[in-house]
Scaffold this motif. Structure first.
Motif, PDB file in Angstrom:
ATOM      1  N   GLU A  67       0.821  -1.211   0.000  1.00 17.42           N
ATOM      2  CA  GLU A  67       0.000   0.000   0.000  1.00 17.42           C
ATOM      3  C   GLU A  67       0.855   1.260   0.000  1.00 17.42           C
ATOM      4  OE1 GLU A  67      -3.285   0.097   2.725  1.00 17.42           O
ATOM      5  OE2 GLU A  67      -3.816  -2.004   2.339  1.00 17.42           O
ATOM      6  N   MET A  68       2.026   1.185   0.589  1.00 15.02           N
ATOM      7  CA  MET A  68       2.936   2.334   0.561  1.00 15.02           C
ATOM      8  C   MET A  68       3.345   2.669  -0.873  1.00 15.02           C
ATOM      9  SD  MET A  68       5.464   1.604   3.847  1.00 15.02           S
ATOM     10  CE  MET A  68       6.622   2.930   3.409  1.00 15.02           C
ATOM     11  N   VAL A  69       3.749   1.653  -1.634  1.00 21.71           N
ATOM     12  CA  VAL A  69       4.200   1.937  -2.997  1.00 21.71           C
ATOM     13  C   VAL A  69       3.022   2.288  -3.899  1.00 21.71           C
ATOM     14  CG1 VAL A  69       4.158  -0.387  -4.060  1.00 21.71           C
ATOM     15  CG2 VAL A  69       5.958   1.247  -4.672  1.00 21.71           C
ATOM     16  N   ALA A  70       1.859   1.703  -3.632  1.00 22.69           N
ATOM     17  CA  ALA A  70       0.670   2.061  -4.413  1.00 22.69           C
ATOM     18  C   ALA A  70       0.287   3.515  -4.158  1.00 22.69           C
ATOM     19  CB  ALA A  70      -0.490   1.127  -4.064  1.00 22.69           C
ATOM     20  N   GLY A  71       0.322   3.921  -2.893  1.00 25.59           N
ATOM     21  CA  GLY A  71       0.011   5.309  -2.565  1.00 25.59           C
ATOM     22  C   GLY A  71       1.027   6.270  -3.147  1.00 25.59           C
ATOM     23  N   LEU A  72       2.274   5.849  -3.190  1.00 31.14           N
ATOM     24  CA  LEU A  72       3.335   6.683  -3.751  1.00 31.14           C
ATOM     25  C   LEU A  72       3.095   6.937  -5.237  1.00 31.14           C
ATOM     26  CD1 LEU A  72       6.221   7.977  -3.430  1.00 31.14           C
ATOM     27  CD2 LEU A  72       7.114   5.725  -4.078  1.00 31.14           C
ATOM     28  N   LEU A  73       2.860   5.884  -6.007  1.00 27.60           N
ATOM     29  CA  LEU A  73       2.680   6.044  -7.445  1.00 27.60           C
ATOM     30  C   LEU A  73       1.359   6.740  -7.781  1.00 27.60           C
ATOM     31  CD1 LEU A  73       4.096   2.685  -8.881  1.00 27.60           C
ATOM     32  CD2 LEU A  73       5.097   4.958  -9.013  1.00 27.60           C
ATOM     33  N   THR A  74       0.356   6.538  -6.943  1.00 25.79           N
ATOM     34  CA  THR A  74      -0.923   7.212  -7.165  1.00 25.79           C
ATOM     35  C   THR A  74      -0.785   8.721  -6.988  1.00 25.79           C
ATOM     36  OG1 THR A  74      -2.160   5.257  -6.440  1.00 25.79           O
ATOM     37  CG2 THR A  74      -3.325   7.361  -6.404  1.00 25.79           C
ATOM     38  N   SER A  75       0.066   9.129  -6.056  1.00 21.92           N
ATOM     39  CA  SER A  75       0.214  10.556  -5.750  1.00 21.92           C
ATOM     40  C   SER A  75       1.378  11.216  -6.482  1.00 21.92           C
ATOM     41  CB  SER A  75       0.405  10.745  -4.239  1.00 21.92           C
ATOM     42  OG  SER A  75       1.596  10.105  -3.795  1.00 21.92           O
ATOM     43  N   THR A  76       2.125  10.427  -7.260  1.00 25.39           N
ATOM     44  CA  THR A  76       3.299  10.965  -7.950  1.00 25.39           C
ATOM     45  C   THR A  76       3.202  10.566  -9.417  1.00 25.39           C
ATOM     46  OG1 THR A  76       4.526  10.433  -5.920  1.00 25.39           O
ATOM     47  CG2 THR A  76       5.819  11.187  -7.789  1.00 25.39           C
ATOM     48  N   SER A  77       2.487  11.336 -10.199  1.00 23.13           N
ATOM     49  CA  SER A  77       2.205  10.945 -11.582  1.00 23.13           C
ATOM     50  C   SER A  77       3.450  10.926 -12.459  1.00 23.13           C
ATOM     51  CB  SER A  77       1.172  11.897 -12.188  1.00 23.13           C
ATOM     52  OG  SER A  77       1.645  13.235 -12.176  1.00 23.13           O
ATOM     53  N   GLU A  78       4.476  11.679 -12.099  1.00 27.13           N
ATOM     54  CA  GLU A  78       5.697  11.724 -12.895  1.00 27.13           C
ATOM     55  C   GLU A  78       6.481  10.425 -12.849  1.00 27.13           C
ATOM     56  OE1 GLU A  78       8.378  15.628 -13.696  1.00 27.13           O
ATOM     57  OE2 GLU A  78       8.257  14.902 -11.662  1.00 27.13           O
ATOM     58  N   ALA A  79       6.456   9.753 -11.727  1.00 21.81           N
ATOM     59  CA  ALA A  79       7.296   8.563 -11.551  1.00 21.81           C
ATOM     60  C   ALA A  79       6.658   7.347 -12.212  1.00 21.81           C
ATOM     61  CB  ALA A  79       7.521   8.292 -10.073  1.00 21.81           C
ATOM     62  N   ASP A  80       7.477   6.572 -12.917  1.00 27.17           N
ATOM     63  CA  ASP A  80       6.979   5.293 -13.441  1.00 27.17           C
ATOM     64  C   ASP A  80       7.514   4.111 -12.636  1.00 27.17           C
ATOM     65  OD1 ASP A  80       9.347   6.342 -15.155  1.00 27.17           O
ATOM     66  OD2 ASP A  80       9.437   4.186 -15.474  1.00 27.17           O
ATOM     67  N   ILE A  81       8.455   4.387 -11.716  1.00 29.53           N
ATOM     68  CA  ILE A  81       8.958   3.368 -10.789  1.00 29.53           C
ATOM     69  C   ILE A  81       8.836   3.915  -9.368  1.00 29.53           C
ATOM     70  CG2 ILE A  81      10.942   1.979 -10.066  1.00 29.53           C
ATOM     71  CD1 ILE A  81      12.105   2.440 -12.886  1.00 29.53           C
ATOM     72  N   GLY A  82       8.296   3.122  -8.474  1.00 30.62           N
ATOM     73  CA  GLY A  82       8.235   3.488  -7.061  1.00 30.62           C
ATOM     74  C   GLY A  82       8.788   2.362  -6.219  1.00 30.62           C
ATOM     75  N   ILE A  83       9.539   2.711  -5.179  1.00 30.75           N
ATOM     76  CA  ILE A  83      10.082   1.697  -4.280  1.00 30.75           C
ATOM     77  C   ILE A  83       9.782   2.109  -2.849  1.00 30.75           C
ATOM     78  CG2 ILE A  83      12.140   0.444  -3.512  1.00 30.75           C
ATOM     79  CD1 ILE A  83      13.360   1.061  -6.248  1.00 30.75           C
ATOM     80  N   ALA A  84       9.189   1.206  -2.087  1.00 27.40           N
ATOM     81  CA  ALA A  84       8.849   1.459  -0.688  1.00 27.40           C
ATOM     82  C   ALA A  84       9.564   0.455   0.198  1.00 27.40           C
ATOM     83  CB  ALA A  84       7.340   1.365  -0.483  1.00 27.40           C
TER      84      ALA A  84
END
Length: 311
Positions: A67-84
């Motif tokens: 859920e951390m990485v999902a929330g990160l990518l949902t709120s950061t439209s610029e990023a195509d990779i997220g790591i939590a």
């Protein structure tokens, strides 16, 4: 990777991964930022981790990392990779979570940037001191980033160059392919049967096994970049991987003296006419194998209750 931008969601690493990569000049072209969410309520408010997840599974859990990485990518439209990353650094933590961390890697689907996939894994940190563990957790975030970027680059390269292989390993110190013992397969997922075959073949061949994953397959759709990340990232914890665009064993024999590790059903398919045409026959394939010194280590497989292939 010039087309990739990334962001972090850090709990136990306390922003150390961001600080480390932020020291690289020009990184702002690729690094979107990091959300350091140490407390549970901050995870909820900044990353939309639900109170239910935190209550049921705790902050040190796979669902929380997801859920951390999902929330990160949902709120950061610029990023195509997220790591939590989330975990317990200790000291004096309960033994079942002491030094345990969960790293989640999220990546947008190139066919639909509004959706993304998440891969999560639990790790046991090797260090004992809290500060050392924090640095180890930050290094894990950066390792995950490196591997995803390598796989994205490799997929793009083999797709463009078509059949030029790319060797991917877990360490920048081991980038030269040192083994000609290739184990082709889908590995979706890798299982104990694969591991046993690899172990026996490695002993017989006196060299390490390299898993070969092809984006092209005679019987299956082409692997997308997202498919490759999902497929290859878990493999790199156990084996080096050679990514190719080689659908047939003739194409896979890209250099001399390769030994392939295969099951009996796979070796049988090499002789099937449907994989050939009037311009290239089974006999032509065998001639290529002979000229290049290609060899096969073949493992038997149970075909039915009454019939077994030879071991």
């Amino acid at each position: 990777s010039e087309e990739s931008r990334f962001a972090f969601a850090e709990s136990c690493s306390s922003g150390l991964a961001a600080a480390t990569i932020g020291a690289i000049p020009g990184i702002s072209q690729y690094f979107c930022g990091s959300k350091v969410t140490y407390r549970d309520n901050t995870k909820h408010e900044w990353l939309a981790v639900t109170h239910g997840t935190l209550s049921q599974y705790s902050a040190v859990s796979e669902p929380t990392a997801d859920e951390m990485v999902a929330g990160l990518l949902t709120s950061t439209s610029e990023a195509d990779i997220g790591i939590a990353i989330t975990g317990h650094l200790g000291p004096d933590a309960p033994s079942e979570i002491d030094g345990h961390v969960f790293a989640a890697v999220g990546f947008r689907d190139e066919a639909d940037t509004g959706s993304f996939r998440v891969w999560t894994r639990e790790f046991q940190l090797n260090c004992q001191a809290r500060g050392d563990r924090q640095r180890e957790a930050a290094s894990l975030v950066l390792w995950c980033l490196r591997q995803v970027l390598l796989i994205k680059h490799a997929h793009r390269f083999v797709q463009q160059a078509h059949s030029a292989p790319v060797y991917i390993t877990d360490s920048p110190d081991r980038m030269e392919q040192s083994s000609d013992l290739l184990f082709p397969g889908a590995f979706n997922p890798i299982h104990d049967g694969h591991r046993e075959m690899a172990e026996i073949a490695s002993t017989l061949g006196d060299q390490a096994v390299v898993l070969e994953v092809s984006i092209e397959n005679v019987d299956k759709p082409t692997l997308s970049q997202t498919d490759c990340i999902c497929r290859i990232l878990p493999l790199l914890f156990e084996f080096p991987v050679l990514l190719t665009a080689a659908a047939t064993f003739v194409e896979k024999s890209y250099k001399n003296n390769i030994t392939f590790v295969v099951g009996a059903d796979t070796i049988a398919r090499i002789g099937e006419d449907r994989y050939y045409n009037d311009e290239f026959s089974v006999d032509d394939a065998i001639s290529v194998f002979s000229a290049k010194g290609t060899r096969f280590v073949v493992f038997g497989r149970e075909m039915s209750e009454l019939q077994h292939t030879g071991a």
